[in-house]
Design a protein around this motif. Structure first.
Motif, PDB file in Angstrom:
ATOM      1  N   LYS A  51       0.257   2.665   4.051  1.00  6.70           N
ATOM      2  CA  LYS A  51       0.908   2.478   2.751  1.00  6.70           C
ATOM      3  C   LYS A  51       2.027   1.452   2.854  1.00  6.70           C
ATOM      4  O   LYS A  51       2.219   0.623   1.949  1.00  6.70           O
ATOM      5  CB  LYS A  51       1.449   3.811   2.243  1.00  6.70           C
ATOM      6  N   ASP A  76       0.551  -0.080  -4.422  1.00  4.32           N
ATOM      7  CA  ASP A  76       0.637   1.355  -4.683  1.00  4.32           C
ATOM      8  C   ASP A  76      -0.601   1.854  -5.413  1.00  4.32           C
ATOM      9  O   ASP A  76      -1.140   2.924  -5.097  1.00  4.32           O
ATOM     10  CB  ASP A  76       1.887   1.677  -5.508  1.00  4.32           C
ATOM     11  N   TYR A  77      -1.046   1.074  -6.400  1.00  6.03           N
ATOM     12  CA  TYR A  77      -2.252   1.454  -7.143  1.00  6.03           C
ATOM     13  C   TYR A  77      -3.454   1.502  -6.206  1.00  6.03           C
ATOM     14  O   TYR A  77      -4.251   2.437  -6.246  1.00  6.03           O
ATOM     15  CB  TYR A  77      -2.506   0.468  -8.275  1.00  6.03           C
ATOM     16  N   ASN A  89      -3.392   4.504  -3.802  1.00  8.27           N
ATOM     17  CA  ASN A  89      -3.745   5.741  -4.497  1.00  8.27           C
ATOM     18  C   ASN A  89      -5.224   5.787  -4.851  1.00  8.27           C
ATOM     19  O   ASN A  89      -5.843   6.862  -4.846  1.00  8.27           O
ATOM     20  CB  ASN A  89      -2.892   5.894  -5.757  1.00  8.27           C
ATOM     21  N   GLY A 117      -5.623   8.476  -2.538  1.00  4.19           N
ATOM     22  CA  GLY A 117      -5.029   9.495  -3.391  1.00  4.19           C
ATOM     23  C   GLY A 117      -5.720  10.845  -3.207  1.00  4.19           C
ATOM     24  O   GLY A 117      -6.931  10.914  -2.999  1.00  4.19           O
TER      25      GLY A 117
END
Length: 333
Positions: free
Chosen positions: A138, A157-158, A161, A165
């Motif tokens: 990450k 970040d998207y 995830n 996620g």
């Protein structure tokens, strides 16, 4: 349905034989050569097979694909393959990735039973190492992503995830595969459809009839069929390999770049296709203790039987059925 004119059908099988991505394994025999853009159509790759049938029925085609961004291989696919696709009325894939139900079933198959999570399931040390590695990924994602990805509105970040996620709710075997796909190369290639999905989207856009020769559970259940000790061994070995790469003490033996090169070169007999035939890390290592080496061999044998031999036989039978079904109504399948 009556067919007018020379309408062809297309069977697209991205079988395990041609979708190998196994970054870890035995010593690499040498750097994969670079393939220059072919100068003539005869110089292109040859992953299209024609199935001739008795007149008046036109032929069917089998086309081998790999799960990489289509832009990396499209210019090396010959016009004959592209023409077969465009001329086909019916297109069959391994799974229908344009169907939301397929994606939903794939997601559900990967999840632990309700109420379970990895923190309570895994040994504490293994869980901490897994979390530490995912935290590292990450952190590195913004540096791995390309300017083109950012220009298309794809943010780190998207993307993290989207890939990782809800990882604590996934079965350990699927977390192992997820970890194996969280490399710099794979992150940099996200956002572009893989070859299979691109062709499925094109077939849908052109109004072709599409179908699948596999069911989701046939891909999922074999992976979920490992016993718990085997899964722990596989996840531990995968983390060890990635931790070694992070520390600079190990380089991947076979990379996705190697796979793309051999595919673009039309190198069907290459060792990279024969060495590993599934998107799994290679666990057999001579440095392992005898007991661990036996576990690695059992896992390798299990996956080869379930994901190669049984799968190829099942798909071959279904292709045969498609070819024989309603021959007077469908040109080919």
């Amino acid at each position: 349905m009556k067919v007018f004119g020379p309408v062809f059908s297309w069977v697209l099988l991205s079988g395990v034989l041609l979708q190998a991505v196994a970054p870890w394994g035995a010593a690499r025999p040498g750097k994969a050569r670079h393939c220059d853009a072919p100068k003539t159509q005869r110089d292109f790759n040859s992953f299209l097979w024609r199935v001739n049938r008795m007149p008046p029925h036109p032929p069917a085609y089998l086309f081998g694909t790999i799960h990489v961004p289509y832009t990396r291989v499209w210019d090396f696919i010959p016009n004959s393959s592209k023409q077969a696709f465009h001329s086909s009325k019916n297109v069959f894939f391994e799974l229908d990735l344009t169907d939301p139900l397929t994606i939903s079933k794939l997601t559900s198959c990967q999840l632990l039973p309700h109420g379970e999570n990895l923190q309570t399931l895994l040994p504490p040390d293994l869980y901490c190492r897994l979390k530490r590695h995912l935290d590292y990924v990450k952190h590195m994602m913004p540096y791995w992503m390309t300017a083109d990805q950012r220009g298309r509105g794809l943010y780190a970040d998207y993307l993290f995830n989207a890939i990782a996620g809800n990882w604590e709710r996934k079965r350990p075997v699927w977390v192992m595969l997820m970890v194996n796909s969280l490399t710099e190369w794979d992150v940099r290639s996200r956002g572009t459809p893989v070859l299979d999905l691109f062709l499925a989207q094109e077939a849908e856009r052109m109004g072709k009839t599409t179908g699948a020769v596999e069911r989701v559970e046939e891909q999922c259940h074999p992976l979920n069929g490992l016993n718990f000790s085997q899964v722990l061994f596989a996840l531990n070995q995968t983390l060890l390999q990635h931790e070694s790469v992070r520390a600079g003490s190990l380089q991947g033996s076979y990379t996705t770049e190697d796979l793309i090169t051999h595919y673009n070169c039309g190198d069907l007999s290459s060792i990279i296709f024969n060495h590993d035939t599934s998107q799994l890390p290679h666990f057999i290592n001579r440095s392992l203790p005898v007991h661990d080496r036996l576990t690695a061999q059992q896992i390798d044998s299990y996956f080869r039987h379930e994901l190669i031999y049984k799968r190829n036989e099942r798909m071959a039978q279904r292709v045969s059925t498609l070819l024989q079904r309603n021959p007077s109504q469908y040109t080919t399948v």
